[in-house]
Design a protein around this motif. Structure first.
Motif, PDB file in Angstrom:
ATOM      1  N   SER A  69       0.233   8.262   9.384  1.00  0.00           N
ATOM      2  CA  SER A  69      -0.038   7.255  10.411  1.00  0.00           C
ATOM      3  C   SER A  69       0.299   5.856   9.930  1.00  0.00           C
ATOM      4  O   SER A  69       0.183   5.543   8.742  1.00  0.00           O
ATOM      5  CB  SER A  69      -1.523   7.292  10.802  1.00  0.00           C
ATOM      6  N   CYS A  70       0.675   5.019  10.896  1.00  0.00           N
ATOM      7  CA  CYS A  70       0.832   3.591  10.638  1.00  0.00           C
ATOM      8  C   CYS A  70       0.553   2.828  11.923  1.00  0.00           C
ATOM      9  O   CYS A  70       1.166   3.106  12.959  1.00  0.00           O
ATOM     10  CB  CYS A  70       2.235   3.257  10.136  1.00  0.00           C
ATOM     11  N   LEU A 231      -9.870  -4.891  -4.904  1.00  0.00           N
ATOM     12  CA  LEU A 231      -9.139  -4.735  -3.655  1.00  0.00           C
ATOM     13  C   LEU A 231      -9.527  -3.381  -3.086  1.00  0.00           C
ATOM     14  O   LEU A 231      -9.102  -2.330  -3.584  1.00  0.00           O
ATOM     15  CB  LEU A 231      -7.636  -4.818  -3.885  1.00  0.00           C
ATOM     16  N   VAL A 232     -10.368  -3.401  -2.061  1.00  0.00           N
ATOM     17  CA  VAL A 232     -10.826  -2.184  -1.396  1.00  0.00           C
ATOM     18  C   VAL A 232     -10.065  -2.049  -0.090  1.00  0.00           C
ATOM     19  O   VAL A 232     -10.036  -2.972   0.724  1.00  0.00           O
ATOM     20  CB  VAL A 232     -12.348  -2.229  -1.139  1.00  0.00           C
ATOM     21  N   MET A 233      -9.443  -0.895   0.111  1.00  0.00           N
ATOM     22  CA  MET A 233      -8.643  -0.641   1.310  1.00  0.00           C
ATOM     23  C   MET A 233      -9.403   0.286   2.257  1.00  0.00           C
ATOM     24  O   MET A 233      -9.946   1.310   1.824  1.00  0.00           O
ATOM     25  CB  MET A 233      -7.315   0.003   0.935  1.00  0.00           C
ATOM     26  N   PHE A 234      -9.429  -0.064   3.547  1.00  0.00           N
ATOM     27  CA  PHE A 234      -9.902   0.882   4.564  1.00  0.00           C
ATOM     28  C   PHE A 234      -8.668   1.304   5.336  1.00  0.00           C
ATOM     29  O   PHE A 234      -7.970   0.502   5.946  1.00  0.00           O
ATOM     30  CB  PHE A 234     -11.008   0.307   5.444  1.00  0.00           C
ATOM     31  N   ALA A 235      -8.339   2.600   5.240  1.00  0.00           N
ATOM     32  CA  ALA A 235      -6.980   3.032   5.569  1.00  0.00           C
ATOM     33  C   ALA A 235      -6.961   4.167   6.564  1.00  0.00           C
ATOM     34  O   ALA A 235      -7.234   5.322   6.232  1.00  0.00           O
ATOM     35  CB  ALA A 235      -6.260   3.458   4.284  1.00  0.00           C
ATOM     36  N   GLN A 236      -6.637   3.824   7.801  1.00  0.00           N
ATOM     37  CA  GLN A 236      -6.144   4.814   8.740  1.00  0.00           C
ATOM     38  C   GLN A 236      -4.625   4.849   8.605  1.00  0.00           C
ATOM     39  O   GLN A 236      -4.037   5.919   8.502  1.00  0.00           O
ATOM     40  CB  GLN A 236      -6.589   4.457  10.167  1.00  0.00           C
ATOM     41  N   SER A 237      -4.008   3.670   8.552  1.00  0.00           N
ATOM     42  CA  SER A 237      -2.590   3.585   8.171  1.00  0.00           C
ATOM     43  C   SER A 237      -2.459   3.865   6.680  1.00  0.00           C
ATOM     44  O   SER A 237      -3.187   3.293   5.868  1.00  0.00           O
ATOM     45  CB  SER A 237      -2.043   2.183   8.438  1.00  0.00           C
ATOM     46  N   GLY A 249      -3.713  -2.481  -8.796  1.00  0.00           N
ATOM     47  CA  GLY A 249      -4.136  -3.552  -7.903  1.00  0.00           C
ATOM     48  C   GLY A 249      -5.180  -3.090  -6.919  1.00  0.00           C
ATOM     49  O   GLY A 249      -6.038  -3.860  -6.506  1.00  0.00           O
ATOM     50  N   VAL A 250      -5.110  -1.835  -6.506  1.00  0.00           N
ATOM     51  CA  VAL A 250      -6.103  -1.262  -5.590  1.00  0.00           C
ATOM     52  C   VAL A 250      -7.241  -0.676  -6.424  1.00  0.00           C
ATOM     53  O   VAL A 250      -6.995   0.081  -7.369  1.00  0.00           O
ATOM     54  CB  VAL A 250      -5.473  -0.176  -4.705  1.00  0.00           C
ATOM     55  N   SER A 251      -8.482  -1.028  -6.076  1.00  0.00           N
ATOM     56  CA  SER A 251      -9.627  -0.534  -6.848  1.00  0.00           C
ATOM     57  C   SER A 251     -10.361   0.612  -6.164  1.00  0.00           C
ATOM     58  O   SER A 251     -11.014   1.415  -6.835  1.00  0.00           O
ATOM     59  CB  SER A 251     -10.608  -1.681  -7.138  1.00  0.00           C
ATOM     60  N   ALA A 252     -10.297   0.705  -4.840  1.00  0.00           N
ATOM     61  CA  ALA A 252     -10.955   1.793  -4.107  1.00  0.00           C
ATOM     62  C   ALA A 252     -10.315   1.905  -2.730  1.00  0.00           C
ATOM     63  O   ALA A 252      -9.766   0.942  -2.194  1.00  0.00           O
ATOM     64  CB  ALA A 252     -12.457   1.538  -3.984  1.00  0.00           C
ATOM     65  N   VAL A 253     -10.428   3.116  -2.145  1.00  0.00           N
ATOM     66  CA  VAL A 253      -9.841   3.377  -0.826  1.00  0.00           C
ATOM     67  C   VAL A 253     -10.812   4.219  -0.010  1.00  0.00           C
ATOM     68  O   VAL A 253     -11.345   5.221  -0.502  1.00  0.00           O
ATOM     69  CB  VAL A 253      -8.504   4.146  -0.930  1.00  0.00           C
ATOM     70  N   CYS A 254     -11.045   3.799   1.224  1.00  0.00           N
ATOM     71  CA  CYS A 254     -11.683   4.658   2.218  1.00  0.00           C
ATOM     72  C   CYS A 254     -10.554   5.188   3.092  1.00  0.00           C
ATOM     73  O   CYS A 254     -10.008   4.462   3.936  1.00  0.00           O
ATOM     74  CB  CYS A 254     -12.705   3.888   3.047  1.00  0.00           C
ATOM     75  N   ALA A 255     -10.158   6.437   2.855  1.00  0.00           N
ATOM     76  CA  ALA A 255      -9.016   7.039   3.539  1.00  0.00           C
ATOM     77  C   ALA A 255      -9.508   7.813   4.757  1.00  0.00           C
ATOM     78  O   ALA A 255     -10.442   8.615   4.664  1.00  0.00           O
ATOM     79  CB  ALA A 255      -8.271   7.974   2.589  1.00  0.00           C
ATOM     80  N   GLU A 256      -8.862   7.558   5.885  1.00  0.00           N
ATOM     81  CA  GLU A 256      -9.262   8.203   7.137  1.00  0.00           C
ATOM     82  C   GLU A 256      -8.020   8.682   7.873  1.00  0.00           C
ATOM     83  O   GLU A 256      -7.422   7.954   8.662  1.00  0.00           O
ATOM     84  CB  GLU A 256     -10.051   7.232   8.006  1.00  0.00           C
ATOM     85  N   PRO A 257      -7.590   9.914   7.593  1.00  0.00           N
ATOM     86  CA  PRO A 257      -6.402  10.421   8.273  1.00  0.00           C
ATOM     87  C   PRO A 257      -6.699  10.753   9.726  1.00  0.00           C
ATOM     88  O   PRO A 257      -7.848  10.877  10.146  1.00  0.00           O
ATOM     89  CB  PRO A 257      -6.073  11.684   7.474  1.00  0.00           C
TER      90      PRO A 257
END
Length: 278
Positions: A69-70, A231-237, A249-257
């Motif tokens: 997704s993007c 750098l915390v990313m909340f990621a649907q994209s 550079g990224v320290s954590a990710v909340c990934a949501e496919p």
């Protein structure tokens, strides 16, 4: 505050990750994989009890069981783009002239290669069934929980979601809201348009994955890396792309496919990443 790995000659970027995928260095060669389904998902949101709303549009590409997704600006994806992507080799779409297509293709490819499972470093978190606002707040608590900051610290929020701001307020964290659309938050705070300028006066960054598709992610990643900021990313994209950049550079990710929490009132799952991806 959690330290972030300093820059090194081996630091990954989004572009080097894309190049490695094109060359088949991360799994099967993408020339041998095709997109079976291409689609867009459009939504308009105005939660009960909230004075403001927003619109989203997301390009989705399916490779096998995986959907990449993007997010794009509403109305930006012509029907011809979707038709062009359906049936195309992933290798060709990784070189597509449109950045959102490249992001969605890379996301689908990486999720096909390494789905969001504990074996690949993901920690699943269940979002209970509920209203759109209840689910939004549950997601926000999970995302903000990835920040390790003392009360009074300031967070740059790129991609303004009022539930995220609400969760930061509950943690007694200050924030600088930033979004291309500008405007004001639910609490009447001005939304800045220049994320990188705002980053210099913040202790940490909380950033939407949609920055991959509009070209603003890399400057923020470099800023976090160079200044030792979370750098915390909340990621649907790019939910499968961004975990690959942990420690770069990224320290954590909340990934949501896909399918995202806002598509259904039933329970859904987030995948939290901290540290390296296996």
């Amino acid at each position: 505050m959690t330290a972030v790995r300093p820059a090194s000659a081996g630091t990954l970027t989004y572009e080097t990750l894309l190049a490695r995928a094109r060359g088949g260095e991360l799994g099967p060669h993408p020339a041998g994989l095709r997109v079976a389904v291409a689609f867009t998902t459009r939504q308009a949101v105005r939660h009960d009890g909230r004075g403001t709303g927003y619109r989203n549009e997301v390009l989705g590409l399916r490779v096998g069981a995986a959907v990449g997704s993007c997010a794009v600006e509403p109305g930006a994806t012509a029907d011809g783009v979707v038709e062009e992507c359906a049936g195309a080799e992933v290798e060709r779409l990784l070189d597509h002239p449109l950045e959102p297509v490249r992001v969605a293709a890379l996301d689908a490819y990486l999720m096909h290669v390494a789905p969001h499972t504990p074996a690949h470093g993901a920690r699943p978190v269940r979002v209970p069934a509920g209203t759109s606002l209840e689910k939004s707040r549950a997601r926000a608590r999970a995302v903000v929980g990835l920040l390790h900051l003392p009360p009074g610290a300031t967070v740059l929020v790129v991609g303004v979601v009022n539930s995220l701001l609400e969760a930061l307020r509950a943690r007694r964290l200050a924030y600088v809201p930033c979004d291309f659309k500008g405007g004001v938050t639910e609490w009447g705070e001005a939304v800045a348009g220049d994320a990188l300028a705002g980053a210099h006066r913040c202790d940490a960054l909380l950033v939407s994955g949609m920055t991959l598709g509009n070209g603003t992610f890399e400057p923020l990643r470099r800023h976090a890396l160079e200044h030792g900021k979370q750098l915390v990313m909340f990621a649907q994209s790019g939910s499968a792309v961004l975990p690959r950049l942990l420690g770069h550079g990224v320290s954590a990710v909340c990934a949501e496919p896909y399918p995202f929490f806002w598509l259904d009132g039933g329970p859904s799952t987030l995948h939290l990443y901290q540290g390296g991806v296996r």
